[in-house]
Design a protein around this motif. Structure first.
Motif, PDB file in Angstrom:
ATOM      1  N   TYR A 265       9.682  -3.115  10.712  1.00  0.00           N
ATOM      2  CA  TYR A 265      10.267  -1.786  10.890  1.00  0.00           C
ATOM      3  C   TYR A 265      10.189  -1.347  12.349  1.00  0.00           C
ATOM      4  O   TYR A 265      11.129  -0.787  12.898  1.00  0.00           O
ATOM      5  CB  TYR A 265       9.563  -0.759   9.983  1.00  0.00           C
ATOM      6  N   LEU A 266       9.043  -1.628  12.981  1.00  0.00           N
ATOM      7  CA  LEU A 266       8.888  -1.260  14.396  1.00  0.00           C
ATOM      8  C   LEU A 266       9.930  -1.957  15.245  1.00  0.00           C
ATOM      9  O   LEU A 266      10.582  -1.363  16.105  1.00  0.00           O
ATOM     10  CB  LEU A 266       7.482  -1.648  14.868  1.00  0.00           C
ATOM     11  N   LEU A 267      10.100  -3.257  14.971  1.00  0.00           N
ATOM     12  CA  LEU A 267      11.043  -4.078  15.711  1.00  0.00           C
ATOM     13  C   LEU A 267      12.452  -3.496  15.613  1.00  0.00           C
ATOM     14  O   LEU A 267      13.146  -3.317  16.612  1.00  0.00           O
ATOM     15  CB  LEU A 267      11.025  -5.492  15.131  1.00  0.00           C
ATOM     16  N   PHE A 268      12.855  -3.182  14.378  1.00  0.00           N
ATOM     17  CA  PHE A 268      14.186  -2.607  14.170  1.00  0.00           C
ATOM     18  C   PHE A 268      14.305  -1.265  14.892  1.00  0.00           C
ATOM     19  O   PHE A 268      15.354  -0.948  15.459  1.00  0.00           O
ATOM     20  CB  PHE A 268      14.462  -2.428  12.662  1.00  0.00           C
TER      21      PHE A 268
ATOM     22  N   ASN B  31       0.822  -1.194   0.000  1.00  0.00           N
ATOM     23  CA  ASN B  31       0.000   0.000   0.000  1.00  0.00           C
ATOM     24  C   ASN B  31       0.874   1.269   0.000  1.00  0.00           C
ATOM     25  O   ASN B  31       1.773   1.391   0.816  1.00  0.00           O
ATOM     26  CB  ASN B  31      -0.863  -0.036   1.266  1.00  0.00           C
ATOM     27  N   PRO B  32       0.612   2.174  -0.930  1.00  0.00           N
ATOM     28  CA  PRO B  32       1.474   3.373  -0.992  1.00  0.00           C
ATOM     29  C   PRO B  32       1.446   4.202   0.293  1.00  0.00           C
ATOM     30  O   PRO B  32       2.437   4.833   0.650  1.00  0.00           O
ATOM     31  CB  PRO B  32       0.903   4.168  -2.165  1.00  0.00           C
ATOM     32  N   ILE B  33       0.300   4.199   0.987  1.00  0.00           N
ATOM     33  CA  ILE B  33       0.225   4.971   2.233  1.00  0.00           C
ATOM     34  C   ILE B  33       1.250   4.420   3.216  1.00  0.00           C
ATOM     35  O   ILE B  33       2.039   5.156   3.819  1.00  0.00           O
ATOM     36  CB  ILE B  33      -1.182   4.862   2.863  1.00  0.00           C
ATOM     37  N   MET B  34       1.240   3.069   3.341  1.00  0.00           N
ATOM     38  CA  MET B  34       2.159   2.411   4.264  1.00  0.00           C
ATOM     39  C   MET B  34       3.602   2.694   3.856  1.00  0.00           C
ATOM     40  O   MET B  34       4.462   2.956   4.699  1.00  0.00           O
ATOM     41  CB  MET B  34       1.872   0.903   4.250  1.00  0.00           C
ATOM     42  N   LYS B  35       3.860   2.654   2.542  1.00  0.00           N
ATOM     43  CA  LYS B  35       5.234   2.880   2.069  1.00  0.00           C
ATOM     44  C   LYS B  35       5.718   4.264   2.450  1.00  0.00           C
ATOM     45  O   LYS B  35       6.843   4.429   2.906  1.00  0.00           O
ATOM     46  CB  LYS B  35       5.283   2.742   0.541  1.00  0.00           C
ATOM     47  N   ILE B  36       4.858   5.247   2.246  1.00  0.00           N
ATOM     48  CA  ILE B  36       5.275   6.622   2.549  1.00  0.00           C
ATOM     49  C   ILE B  36       5.537   6.767   4.054  1.00  0.00           C
ATOM     50  O   ILE B  36       6.563   7.306   4.476  1.00  0.00           O
ATOM     51  CB  ILE B  36       4.202   7.631   2.078  1.00  0.00           C
ATOM     52  N   ILE B  37       4.622   6.217   4.847  1.00  0.00           N
ATOM     53  CA  ILE B  37       4.784   6.324   6.306  1.00  0.00           C
ATOM     54  C   ILE B  37       6.075   5.638   6.748  1.00  0.00           C
ATOM     55  O   ILE B  37       6.863   6.189   7.524  1.00  0.00           O
ATOM     56  CB  ILE B  37       3.566   5.725   7.036  1.00  0.00           C
ATOM     57  N   LEU B  38       6.317   4.436   6.210  1.00  0.00           N
ATOM     58  CA  LEU B  38       7.510   3.698   6.626  1.00  0.00           C
ATOM     59  C   LEU B  38       8.789   4.406   6.169  1.00  0.00           C
ATOM     60  O   LEU B  38       9.804   4.373   6.869  1.00  0.00           O
ATOM     61  CB  LEU B  38       7.478   2.257   6.086  1.00  0.00           C
TER      62      LEU B  38
ATOM     63  N   TYR C  37       9.337   7.039   8.661  1.00  0.00           N
ATOM     64  CA  TYR C  37       9.731   6.391   9.912  1.00  0.00           C
ATOM     65  C   TYR C  37      11.199   5.970   9.866  1.00  0.00           C
ATOM     66  O   TYR C  37      11.970   6.184  10.799  1.00  0.00           O
ATOM     67  CB  TYR C  37       8.809   5.187  10.135  1.00  0.00           C
ATOM     68  N   PHE C  38      11.594   5.389   8.701  1.00  0.00           N
ATOM     69  CA  PHE C  38      12.981   4.947   8.534  1.00  0.00           C
ATOM     70  C   PHE C  38      13.942   6.132   8.661  1.00  0.00           C
ATOM     71  O   PHE C  38      14.954   6.066   9.360  1.00  0.00           O
ATOM     72  CB  PHE C  38      13.131   4.280   7.165  1.00  0.00           C
ATOM     73  N   THR C  39      13.597   7.247   8.006  1.00  0.00           N
ATOM     74  CA  THR C  39      14.428   8.457   8.081  1.00  0.00           C
ATOM     75  C   THR C  39      14.599   8.886   9.539  1.00  0.00           C
ATOM     76  O   THR C  39      15.682   9.275   9.966  1.00  0.00           O
ATOM     77  CB  THR C  39      13.751   9.590   7.292  1.00  0.00           C
ATOM     78  N   LEU C  40      13.512   8.771  10.279  1.00  0.00           N
ATOM     79  CA  LEU C  40      13.530   9.156  11.690  1.00  0.00           C
ATOM     80  C   LEU C  40      14.507   8.291  12.481  1.00  0.00           C
ATOM     81  O   LEU C  40      15.347   8.804  13.235  1.00  0.00           O
ATOM     82  CB  LEU C  40      12.113   9.009  12.242  1.00  0.00           C
ATOM     83  N   ILE C  41      14.417   6.968  12.328  1.00  0.00           N
ATOM     84  CA  ILE C  41      15.286   6.109  13.147  1.00  0.00           C
ATOM     85  C   ILE C  41      16.741   6.185  12.688  1.00  0.00           C
ATOM     86  O   ILE C  41      17.638   5.919  13.469  1.00  0.00           O
ATOM     87  CB  ILE C  41      14.798   4.632  13.234  1.00  0.00           C
TER      88      ILE C  41
END
Lengths: 285, 278, 246
Positions: free
Chosen positions: C234-237, C2-9, C12-16
């Motif tokens: 992603y959350l786990l990481f 889902n593109p929504i999920m991709k954008i959010i992740l 999120y990745f940039t943040l971590i």
């Protein structure tokens, strides 16, 4: 050698490393000066790419193009190409899209000014070419954007003629015009050919223009030159026309139907006069 | 009642203009008709079809009635009955892929997602573009884009299709296949068609022809009759059908062609028969 | 996905990435990045072609950083240039940080159609609708703009060719001549674009478009188990990074 346009093993690809999508493949041809050559082929067959090699807007990926004594190859510096543009004028598809100055006259001056004529000569050239294309003098100071489609096209053609080219290339010069516009632009081009002794190279979809005006015709298909011949020999070869997604001119088509139904003739008629004579002879026999 | 009724339509581009772009235009189009509108450049043809499509504002709302309704009161209802194919294939391709483009009109109507899938598929199959459903506009030819535009209109199940020089930017083969497709679709859905054109071959597809000049109607008659009047065609920026030119040339050479001949096929037959007799 | 999920992740990745501050946490992020590239199904070659240019810029930034940092023990000294052990360490960290962010956004853009990204942005921004911000109009505008990029590029190139054929010279000549040459491209381009816009507007209205009316959507992106698995991974990481952080 100084009196023709010669393509020697010309290959061209828009992405220079990728030879799988070649726009031109192994083109070898010779167009004599002072001829009227039509280039035909379906959309995407490489017609426009071919003519843009002649004034160096595109340089061959390999091989050479010779225009008179100038040679264009992959290594030709842009400065040299700039000189070539004085010799070879090109009128693009929908040339009215290139107009930009605030008056007609100024726009026509753009070309000759760019290639270094002095102000006096620029004005003479511009006014002369507007006369040649039969553009009314009272509209010289009008904005080109207030003109009708047919008139805008005349102005655009005048803009190229003002550079005084020896070779004039036209890419579908009548596309999108109504019948009156088409007729007058074709008459204009034919006049330039006859009276000014220009070399004309015209990309077209109109087969009747090929049979009515051209003395040579180049058939393109899928980036390759299938044949360079005369209109008569092209239209005598029914399969050649058919296999390259071309249509017969209406005159030739009519003659073919006559032949199929037992009305024989030795030479295929190319224009309506020839067809009329043929029918008259058949009926008076 | 006629499906399309235009009465005393007047339109100016600017309020200050002294001349009317459309000057007291009155005509009707019945259901199932194909009307050609011809005339020289700048005669007001495109403006007229835009008025019929409700794209320009007209002062007297009752001067354009579709099925008896005016745009001022029932714009949505009328729009669902009319579709228009424009001249430039690039300027009507709204979405980034073929199927998305066909879906655009359906999305506007808030059609359910599952229903939409089926309609898009059917419409694309009808115009022969289904295998290109994922293609981007820049990879399609002009003729293919016009087919997609047609599919987008067909998907909305209209009663009327307007063609504003829809074939003028196509190559000769593209023109003919587009016109044949429109004829097929017209018959299949019993559509009414109005086409603005410069092309005499396109006029041959229609049954009525209207000639416009300086914003005025100068003639409206069955297309067959208009096509016989070489003088009229010539004056209005159209080519003359080839067989008429040939008949004219033959007459110059004192060959009498019977006046009953009104098509290229008939002329061909006549020439063959007369030359084999002698 | 889902593109929504991709954008959010991707966000999120940039943040971590910014949370990571030691070798192990960067190693974990690299692992996640490699897993993501693998499952995105993007061809490795196209992927590297996509990031080649920007990698080069990052590398130059990092070298400058290493050459001019002052903290830590000096390893190498030449005139004004001092290279320190900490300088090298932070240089590498910065290189990792930028590269990872570039990788994440490249995965997003290479594995998602522009239209899907526009859809994702529209959905993520949809709460703004309540504030009368026209999110859907904006998203349609973005997708139309993207659709016309290739068309306009074609047109620019043919206008440039036409003016070159008329002797226009964009590189030489005096200022006035050059300005004129540039005007000879932009005025026609502007007119062509205006023509597109006004016709396109007609075509849209003709097909029933109205900006304030509810429209249905041809594309439906469901959230399926792959989305949930990715989200969980992603959350786990992310949790792992927080724990390892010094």
């Amino acid at each position: 050698m100084g009196d023709s346009i010669v393509f020697n093993d010309v290959n061209f690809s828009y992405h220079s490393n990728d030879l799988s999508h070649q726009a031109l493949k192994d083109i070898n041809l010779k167009i004599p000066y002072h001829s009227f050559t039509a280039i035909v082929g379906k959309t995407g067959s490489g017609k426009s790419t071919l003519v843009q090699q002649i004034n160096g807007l595109l340089k061959p990926t390999s091989g050479t193009v010779m225009v008179g004594n100038s040679i264009i190859s992959n290594k030709t510096p842009d400065k040299k190409l700039f000189k070539l543009r004085k010799k070879v004028g090109i009128v693009f598809q929908f040339p009215e899209h290139q107009l930009f100055e605030d008056t007609v006259l100024k726009d026509v001056c753009f070309g000759p000014k760019n290639i270094g004529y002095n102000d006096n000569d620029v004005m003479t050239l511009a006014e002369k070419s507007l006369q040649v294309v039969d553009f009314p003098k009272r509209l010289y100071d009008q904005s080109p954007f207030n003109l009708s489609g047919g008139q805008m096209r005349r102005v655009a053609i005048a803009g190229v003629l003002a550079m005084n080219p020896k070779i004039l290339i036209l890419d579908e010069p009548t596309a999108g015009l109504d019948q009156i516009g088409k007729r007058s632009i074709m008459n204009l081009i034919y006049n330039l050919y006859c009276k000014r002794n220009l070399t004309i190279i015209m990309v077209t979809h109109q087969m009747s223009d090929v049979s009515d005006y051209a003395d040579h015709v180049i058939v393109m298909n899928n980036g390759k030159m299938v044949k360079m011949t005369t209109p008569r020999l092209l239209f005598e070869n029914y399969n050649l026309v058919l296999h390259n997604n071309l249509r017969m001119p209406e005159v030739v088509n009519f003659a073919y139907h006559l032949k199929q139904n037992g009305v024989s003739f030795s030479k295929i008629p190319l224009n309506i006069k020839e067809l009329t004579t043929l029918i008259v002879n058949k009926l008076h026999r | 009642m006629s499906l399309i009724s235009v009465s005393h339509l007047i339109y100016k581009y600017n309020h200050q203009d002294t001349q009317n772009a459309l000057d007291n235009i009155t005509f009707n189009v019945d259901e199932g008709e194909w009307l050609s509108i011809i005339g020289p450049n700048g005669s007001g043809k495109s403006t007229l079809v835009k008025a019929i499509d409700g794209l320009i504002h007209i002062n007297n709302e009752n001067s354009v009635l579709i099925n008896g309704q005016s745009y001022n009161k029932n714009a949505n209802q009328i729009r669902s009955q009319i579709g228009m194919v424009f001249q430039n294939p690039d300027n009507q391709f709204i979405a980034s892929t073929v199927e998305d483009d066909v879906a655009f009109g359906l999305e506007n109507r808030n059609i359910d997602f599952n229903k939409m899938k089926t309609i898009v598929e059917q419409s694309l199959k009808l115009v022969g573009m289904y295998e290109y459903r994922d293609s981007k506009p820049e990879n399609l030819s002009g003729g293919q884009k016009q087919r997609v535009a047609l599919a987008g209109i067909i998907s909305l199940k209209p009663r009327i299709i307007l063609l504003d020089e829809a074939t003028s930017m196509l190559d000769p083969n593209g023109k003919i296949s587009m016109l044949n497709l429109i004829r097929k679709i017209k018959q299949k859905f019993h559509l009414t068609i109005i086409s603005v054109t410069h092309d005499v071959n396109e006029v041959e597809y229609s049954n009525q022809t209207l000639i416009l000049k300086h914003g005025k109607i100068i003639n409206k008659a069955p297309s067959k009759r208009i096509l016989l009047d070489a003088n009229l065609l010539w004056k209005n920026g159209l080519d003359i059908p080839f067989y008429r030119k040939l008949i004219y040339q033959l007459k110059q050479k004192k060959i009498h062609v019977p006046s009953s001949i009104v098509s290229e096929k008939e002329l061909l037959k006549w020439v063959i028969q007369s030359s084999l007799m002698t | 996905m889902n593109p929504i999920m991709k954008i959010i992740l991707t966000f999120y990745f940039t943040l971590i990435v910014f949370l990571a501050n030691n070798w192990i946490s960067y190693a974990i992020l690299w692992l996640l990045a490699i897993i993501s590239i693998y499952f995105s199904g993007i061809n490795i070659k196209t992927f590297f072609n996509g990031i080649k240019a920007i990698l080069f810029i990052i590398l130059i930034t990092v070298i400058i950083q290493i050459l001019f940092s002052v903290n830590g023990n000096v390893i190498f000294n030449y005139g004004p240039i001092k290279i320190t052990n900490l300088g090298i360490k932070y240089g590498i960290f910065i290189f990792f940080r930028f590269t990872l962010i570039v990788i994440a956004s490249t995965i997003l853009t290479l594995s998602t159609k522009p239209l899907a990204i526009a859809y994702g942005i529209e959905k993520i921004m949809s709460p703004l609708n309540k504030l009368h911000f026209p999110v859907e109009v904006l998203s349609l505008m973005i997708s139309i703009a993207l659709r016309f990029v290739p068309t306009l590029i074609d047109e620019i190139s043919s206008i440039i060719k036409a003016q070159k054929a008329r002797g226009a010279n964009f590189n030489n000549g005096n200022l006035i001549k050059r300005a004129n040459a540039i005007a000879s491209i932009f005025i026609p381009l502007f007119l062509v674009a205006m023509n597109h816009a006004s016709d396109l507007g007609d075509a849209m209205v003709s097909r029933g478009y109205k900006s304030n009316v509810k429209r249905s959507q041809y594309h439906h992106y469901h959230i399926n188990h792959i989305d949930w698995i990715s989200c969980f991974t992603y959350l786990l990481f992310g949790v792992l990074i927080v724990f390892i952080r010094k």
